[in-house]
Design an enzyme around this catalytic site. Sequence first.
Site, PDB file in Angstrom:
ATOM      1  CB  CYS A  71      -0.946   0.028   1.197  1.00 24.44           C
ATOM      2  SG  CYS A  71      -0.148  -0.334   2.747  1.00 24.44           S
ATOM      3  CB  CYS A 100      12.377  -2.161   1.123  1.00 21.49           C
ATOM      4  SG  CYS A 100      11.967  -3.274  -0.235  1.00 21.49           S
ATOM      5  CB  SER A 153       9.997  -2.549 -15.611  1.00 20.27           C
ATOM      6  OG  SER A 153      10.192  -3.504 -16.627  1.00 20.27           O
ATOM      7  CG  ASP A 175      12.294  -6.739 -17.294  1.00 20.16           C
ATOM      8  OD1 ASP A 175      11.985  -5.590 -16.893  1.00 20.16           O
ATOM      9  OD2 ASP A 175      11.462  -7.650 -17.433  1.00 20.16           O
ATOM     10  CG  ASP A 176      12.092  -4.277 -13.198  1.00 18.64           C
ATOM     11  OD1 ASP A 176      11.810  -5.425 -13.598  1.00 18.64           O
ATOM     12  OD2 ASP A 176      11.229  -3.460 -12.822  1.00 18.64           O
ATOM     13  CB  CYS A 203       9.024  -9.804   1.179  1.00 16.87           C
ATOM     14  SG  CYS A 203       9.017  -8.294   2.160  1.00 16.87           S
ATOM     15  CB  CYS A 252      15.667  -4.832   3.901  1.00 20.69           C
ATOM     16  SG  CYS A 252      14.922  -6.474   4.030  1.00 20.69           S
ATOM     17  CB  CYS A 283      13.374 -10.573  -1.446  1.00 17.21           C
ATOM     18  SG  CYS A 283      14.043  -9.024  -2.113  1.00 17.21           S
TER      19      CYS A 283
END
Length: 575
Positions: free
Chosen positions: A84, A353, A400, A462-463, A499, A557, A560
Amino acid sequence: MDPPSSVAALTSSSRSPADDQQLVDNTDEQRSIDHATVDEMLNINAFTVPRVPSACNDGAVEKYKLTGKRLGRGVAESGLTHECGVFGAIATGEWPTQIDISQVICLGLVALQHRGQESAGIVTSEGKCAKNFNVHKGMGMINNIFTDDSMKKLKGNLGIGHTRYSTSAASEEVNCQPFVVHTAHGVLAVAHNGELLNCESLRKDVLSRGVGLSTHSDSELITQALCLNPPDGEDDGPDWPARIKHLMQLAPLSYSLVIMLKDKIYGVRDPYGNRPLCIGKIVPLSIGSYRQEKVDKLAAEGWVISSESCGFLSIGARYVREVQPGEIVELTREGIKTIDIVECPENRRHAFCIFEYVYFARSDSIFEGQMVYSVRLQCGRQLAREAYVDADIVSSVPESGTAAAHGYARETGLHFAEVLCKNRYVGRTFIQPSTRLRQLGVAKKFGALSENVSGKRLVLIDDSIVRGNTIGPIIKLLRDAGAQEVHIRIASPPLLYPCYMGINIPTREELIGNKLNPEELAKYVGADSLAYLSVEGLQKAVQLNMRKNNPEKVGHCTACLTGDYPGGLPEDLDW
């Protein structure tokens, strides 16, 4: 074309001829792969331990297994989704204000729509009555929820808003935010971005004090926890900063909060700084005469607080600064001030993050003193140093990978050219295609610019790669358009772990990085070669130009990517 000296020096010293052959081998044998081998590669049980070296052991699959309320995450068709975005605004000076606060919040939420598309809500206050707020919430996109009629009811001099994608609770209207509760001291509204690691113990604590909970949402839990008296008690009415600080000590990860009372807004960022939050100043509209003025010299007509700064200019605001990790800021009609700062437990490093830079944030947002676009550009440069390949052109999967592709092109001296055009009118309700069209895969989303592609050896940037089910059809589309070679470069390391802090990353079994190493993945998707940016390379790109107010505390962080969770693994949930 030969690589520039910096790339040439790195590649010649760090790769052997055998490595180069493996990287650029474009024979039909490499691109063709037996179907039985594919089935074995993609079998969920085939690779229980990541193919990329990591610290995990034989118990890793069970260790990182999703349970309780987290079971079922990763079911979204899109690879990754953010939970969000939060937004708040307050007018300065005399009230009632001439600024349409509800419109400011709505436009702010539109700028944060990429962070959540399931539901949204706005709560406003006129600053007079402590008993009632004006509230409108609903399911769907922002432009469908807030109509002219609903906006007219959201009168106020201050307000907060929220746009949501669910991970910790079901996608239902009861979970729409901001949450509003009535206390003995007046009404309280809370909007939350993130996910609590220790929600089980906090939930038991709240229930043990006789407080009822109507949802499984972390955000409602936070709201009700703020209604509890702090340990040192309260002498003369509620001490909201003490209550907020107590909550932060009980739950150090992971959240950014905007909390509204009758006539003030509190902004809160967790002690690790895992989720973003920043402050902006609403300035007078006659901007032409002081376009180059520093923001601290401009008059303030109001203040805004947001998950990202990307919407500030569109609402007549200017970026001021980030809310620091662990900081509690208070926004009133008189201005903003820091109330307190809660330090990280055990003097640990901050853990912002890192995937905000890679994937989630809009490219015009500012984190840690640098624009996200600039970091992505630097990721492309670093990727070129680590994984150069001789080619004719560099391109990207729009939009992206575009910034990283420009960085790769600038570092190597290769020409950047667009090879894909995106169909912007394909939504999630697209009709189910026939078997033949389904095999064409991504054709409904992209078209190939054949004049730029035909006969060319191209590097496609690509990302990230999540499940690996999108890049294959893109490669096929480019080959059908006449591409001679297609080399895939990913401007981030492989995703290997879920995550637990507010990002809907699929389970480890679904992440393609746990099933296929780069060489195997290149064969699977039909690429001539495939390479990722290293974890060290990503960290180097992120920290190159960042503002380091407290260097010994700087950290990001990478859970992931590495399985190193800043606050440890979350509690199992038994409710």
